[in-house]
Write a protein that holds these residues in place. Structure first.
Motif, PDB file in Angstrom:
ATOM      1  N   LEU A 157       0.829  -1.207   0.000  1.00  0.00           N
ATOM      2  CA  LEU A 157       0.000   0.000   0.000  1.00  0.00           C
ATOM      3  C   LEU A 157       0.865   1.260   0.000  1.00  0.00           C
ATOM      4  O   LEU A 157       0.588   2.218  -0.724  1.00  0.00           O
ATOM      5  N   ILE A 158       1.907   1.253   0.822  1.00  0.00           N
ATOM      6  CA  ILE A 158       2.801   2.415   0.886  1.00  0.00           C
ATOM      7  C   ILE A 158       3.511   2.613  -0.448  1.00  0.00           C
ATOM      8  O   ILE A 158       3.613   3.742  -0.955  1.00  0.00           O
ATOM      9  N   GLY A 159       3.985   1.523  -1.042  1.00  0.00           N
ATOM     10  CA  GLY A 159       4.655   1.624  -2.342  1.00  0.00           C
ATOM     11  C   GLY A 159       3.750   2.185  -3.415  1.00  0.00           C
ATOM     12  O   GLY A 159       4.160   3.044  -4.212  1.00  0.00           O
ATOM     13  N   LEU A 160       2.507   1.730  -3.439  1.00  0.00           N
ATOM     14  CA  LEU A 160       1.547   2.249  -4.422  1.00  0.00           C
ATOM     15  C   LEU A 160       1.259   3.724  -4.174  1.00  0.00           C
ATOM     16  O   LEU A 160       1.176   4.517  -5.119  1.00  0.00           O
ATOM     17  N   GLY A 161       1.089   4.093  -2.906  1.00  0.00           N
ATOM     18  CA  GLY A 161       0.805   5.487  -2.581  1.00  0.00           C
ATOM     19  C   GLY A 161       1.937   6.416  -2.963  1.00  0.00           C
ATOM     20  O   GLY A 161       1.716   7.451  -3.602  1.00  0.00           O
ATOM     21  N   VAL A 162       3.162   6.043  -2.589  1.00  0.00           N
ATOM     22  CA  VAL A 162       4.322   6.879  -2.920  1.00  0.00           C
ATOM     23  C   VAL A 162       4.527   6.924  -4.427  1.00  0.00           C
ATOM     24  O   VAL A 162       4.833   7.982  -5.003  1.00  0.00           O
ATOM     25  N   GLY A 163       4.346   5.788  -5.095  1.00  0.00           N
ATOM     26  CA  GLY A 163       4.484   5.762  -6.554  1.00  0.00           C
ATOM     27  C   GLY A 163       3.490   6.677  -7.240  1.00  0.00           C
ATOM     28  O   GLY A 163       3.827   7.370  -8.208  1.00  0.00           O
ATOM     29  N   ALA A 164       2.245   6.699  -6.741  1.00  0.00           N
ATOM     30  CA  ALA A 164       1.220   7.562  -7.325  1.00  0.00           C
ATOM     31  C   ALA A 164       1.503   9.029  -7.071  1.00  0.00           C
ATOM     32  O   ALA A 164       1.195   9.885  -7.916  1.00  0.00           O
ATOM     33  N   ILE A 165       2.084   9.344  -5.930  1.00  0.00           N
ATOM     34  CA  ILE A 165       2.383  10.739  -5.605  1.00  0.00           C
ATOM     35  C   ILE A 165       3.584  11.249  -6.390  1.00  0.00           C
ATOM     36  O   ILE A 165       3.561  12.349  -6.959  1.00  0.00           O
ATOM     37  N   ALA A 231      -0.691   0.256  10.094  1.00  0.00           N
ATOM     38  CA  ALA A 231      -1.752   0.066   9.111  1.00  0.00           C
ATOM     39  C   ALA A 231      -2.430   1.387   8.774  1.00  0.00           C
ATOM     40  O   ALA A 231      -2.712   1.678   7.598  1.00  0.00           O
ATOM     41  N   VAL A 232      -2.700   2.201   9.796  1.00  0.00           N
ATOM     42  CA  VAL A 232      -3.314   3.515   9.569  1.00  0.00           C
ATOM     43  C   VAL A 232      -2.397   4.378   8.716  1.00  0.00           C
ATOM     44  O   VAL A 232      -2.850   5.052   7.769  1.00  0.00           O
ATOM     45  N   PHE A 233      -1.111   4.361   9.017  1.00  0.00           N
ATOM     46  CA  PHE A 233      -0.142   5.130   8.237  1.00  0.00           C
ATOM     47  C   PHE A 233      -0.144   4.682   6.781  1.00  0.00           C
ATOM     48  O   PHE A 233      -0.158   5.513   5.857  1.00  0.00           O
ATOM     49  N   ALA A 234      -0.127   3.356   6.534  1.00  0.00           N
ATOM     50  CA  ALA A 234      -0.115   2.837   5.169  1.00  0.00           C
ATOM     51  C   ALA A 234      -1.368   3.257   4.409  1.00  0.00           C
ATOM     52  O   ALA A 234      -1.291   3.653   3.240  1.00  0.00           O
ATOM     53  N   VAL A 235      -2.504   3.200   5.064  1.00  0.00           N
ATOM     54  CA  VAL A 235      -3.762   3.596   4.423  1.00  0.00           C
ATOM     55  C   VAL A 235      -3.751   5.092   4.105  1.00  0.00           C
ATOM     56  O   VAL A 235      -4.204   5.511   3.031  1.00  0.00           O
ATOM     57  N   VAL A 236      -3.218   5.906   5.009  1.00  0.00           N
ATOM     58  CA  VAL A 236      -3.146   7.354   4.783  1.00  0.00           C
ATOM     59  C   VAL A 236      -2.283   7.655   3.556  1.00  0.00           C
ATOM     60  O   VAL A 236      -2.652   8.483   2.700  1.00  0.00           O
ATOM     61  N   VAL A 237      -1.130   7.010   3.447  1.00  0.00           N
ATOM     62  CA  VAL A 237      -0.246   7.232   2.293  1.00  0.00           C
ATOM     63  C   VAL A 237      -0.947   6.802   1.007  1.00  0.00           C
ATOM     64  O   VAL A 237      -0.891   7.500  -0.015  1.00  0.00           O
ATOM     65  N   PHE A 238      -1.618   5.653   1.053  1.00  0.00           N
ATOM     66  CA  PHE A 238      -2.312   5.157  -0.132  1.00  0.00           C
ATOM     67  C   PHE A 238      -3.448   6.096  -0.540  1.00  0.00           C
ATOM     68  O   PHE A 238      -3.613   6.411  -1.729  1.00  0.00           O
ATOM     69  N   VAL A 239      -4.242   6.560   0.426  1.00  0.00           N
ATOM     70  CA  VAL A 239      -5.339   7.489   0.138  1.00  0.00           C
ATOM     71  C   VAL A 239      -4.792   8.802  -0.418  1.00  0.00           C
ATOM     72  O   VAL A 239      -5.378   9.396  -1.341  1.00  0.00           O
ATOM     73  N   ALA A 240      -3.654   9.249   0.117  1.00  0.00           N
ATOM     74  CA  ALA A 240      -3.019  10.455  -0.417  1.00  0.00           C
ATOM     75  C   ALA A 240      -2.644  10.256  -1.878  1.00  0.00           C
ATOM     76  O   ALA A 240      -2.803  11.169  -2.709  1.00  0.00           O
ATOM     77  N   GLY A 241      -2.163   9.062  -2.211  1.00  0.00           N
ATOM     78  CA  GLY A 241      -1.845   8.754  -3.605  1.00  0.00           C
ATOM     79  C   GLY A 241      -3.074   8.811  -4.493  1.00  0.00           C
ATOM     80  O   GLY A 241      -3.021   9.317  -5.624  1.00  0.00           O
ATOM     81  N   VAL A 244      -4.111  12.597  -4.924  1.00  0.00           N
ATOM     82  CA  VAL A 244      -3.195  13.286  -5.837  1.00  0.00           C
ATOM     83  C   VAL A 244      -3.440  12.849  -7.281  1.00  0.00           C
ATOM     84  O   VAL A 244      -3.446  13.674  -8.211  1.00  0.00           O
ATOM     85  N   THR A 245      -3.666  11.564  -7.474  1.00  0.00           N
ATOM     86  CA  THR A 245      -3.916  11.039  -8.815  1.00  0.00           C
ATOM     87  C   THR A 245      -5.202  11.618  -9.390  1.00  0.00           C
ATOM     88  O   THR A 245      -5.281  11.923 -10.592  1.00  0.00           O
ATOM     89  N   ASP A 246      -6.235  11.755  -8.580  1.00  0.00           N
ATOM     90  CA  ASP A 246      -7.512  12.302  -9.036  1.00  0.00           C
ATOM     91  C   ASP A 246      -7.398  13.754  -9.469  1.00  0.00           C
ATOM     92  O   ASP A 246      -8.135  14.208 -10.367  1.00  0.00           O
ATOM     93  N   ARG A 247      -6.485  14.500  -8.850  1.00  0.00           N
ATOM     94  CA  ARG A 247      -6.403  15.935  -9.088  1.00  0.00           C
ATOM     95  C   ARG A 247      -5.397  16.352 -10.138  1.00  0.00           C
ATOM     96  O   ARG A 247      -5.358  17.514 -10.539  1.00  0.00           O
ATOM     97  N   ARG A 248      -4.548  15.408 -10.567  1.00  0.00           N
ATOM     98  CA  ARG A 248      -3.523  15.770 -11.535  1.00  0.00           C
ATOM     99  C   ARG A 248      -3.855  15.183 -12.903  1.00  0.00           C
ATOM    100  O   ARG A 248      -4.586  14.210 -13.020  1.00  0.00           O
TER     101      ARG A 248
END
Length: 250
Positions: A157-165, A231-241, A244-248
């Motif tokens: 989840l963290i990898g996907l979130g950071v990759g998307a950001i 787990a909460v941290f991983a979900v936060v990073v993923f949701v942030a991804g 960011v993806t929705d807005r760019r």
């Protein structure tokens, strides 16, 4: 969602990088387990939990990093080769695309690490005999076996979130590796403030869930609290991804 997951499954099985990543993870997990078991002259650690964690260090400390890099590549490679535009045209809801990636790569990471955790513990015990200190029925050992796959899925989840950001492969990989291997270690040893910062470092909490005792007083919560925190941290990073993806633009 099912269509998006099928698309991600096809991408997963038609590219080489996931095969290389899974192969490296298997080599690390099995190789370290065999080496630690074959070279031990006594218990690997004072407790069965720590003995199992030591036997699986190739998987729970390094293999999960490879799986996180695989997750980064799942996103950034599409931006690199321009296929992300086609993906978003086929599935306009970008959140669905990232959720499908999380489901496919998360399940892959969970299954692979679950199998390797079982194999690693069994091999380490077999090569070390009774001297290794690994008791297969011990609750701490069982926590290693089911906990490592959970941690691996959260790393994805963290990898996907950071990759998307970040979008760029090199930059995203550097961020996740330096963050995990250097930044948290440096912050935790800072004079005066390090001991106060350490309990709130996300990757440290993930690691502590696996190798820490349930009544460890160095943190503000027990080992399962560390799992929830991570787990909460991983979900936060993923949701942030996702946001960011929705807005760019793609």
């Amino acid at each position: 969602m099912i269509t998006a997951m099928n698309a991600e499954r096809i991408k997963l099985t038609s590219t080489r990088s996931p095969y290389w990543c899974v192969g490296i993870v298997a080599l690390l997990a099995i190789g370290v387990a065999v080496l630690t078991g074959a070279t031990v002259s006594g218990p690997l650690a004072p407790t069965p939990l720590e003995s199992a964690w030591t036997a699986l260090v190739g998987l729970n400390s390094f293999g999960v990093l490879v799986l996180m890099i695989m997750a980064v590549l799942a996103v950034t490679s599409e931006y690199r080769f321009g296929t992300i535009r086609t993906t978003f045209q086929a599935i306009p809801r970008r959140s669905t695309v990232l959720l499908a990636k999380a489901a496919v790569f998360g399940v892959l990471a969970f299954v692979v690490t679950l199998v390797l955790a079982v194999v690693g513990v069994v091999l380490a015990k077999a090569f070390s005999g009774s001297s290794g200190g690994i008791e297969l029925g011990d609750s701490g050992v069982l926590r290693q076996i089911w906990g490592t796959p959970v941690i691996a899925a959260l790393y994805v989840l963290i990898g996907l979130g950071v990759g998307a950001i970040v979008r760029h492969t090199a930059g995203a990989i550097v961020i996740v590796l330096i963050w995990n291997l250097a930044v948290e270690s440096i912050l935790s040893i800072l004079p005066k403030v390090g001991e106060h910062i350490a309990p709130f470092l996300p990757f440290a909490n993930g690691s502590r869930f696996l190798n820490g005792s349930l009544d460890d007083t160095g943190y503000h919560w027990n080992a399962y609290g560390s799992l929830i925190y991570f787990a909460v941290f991983a979900v936060v990073v993923f949701v942030a991804g996702i946001l960011v993806t929705d807005r760019r633009d793609a």
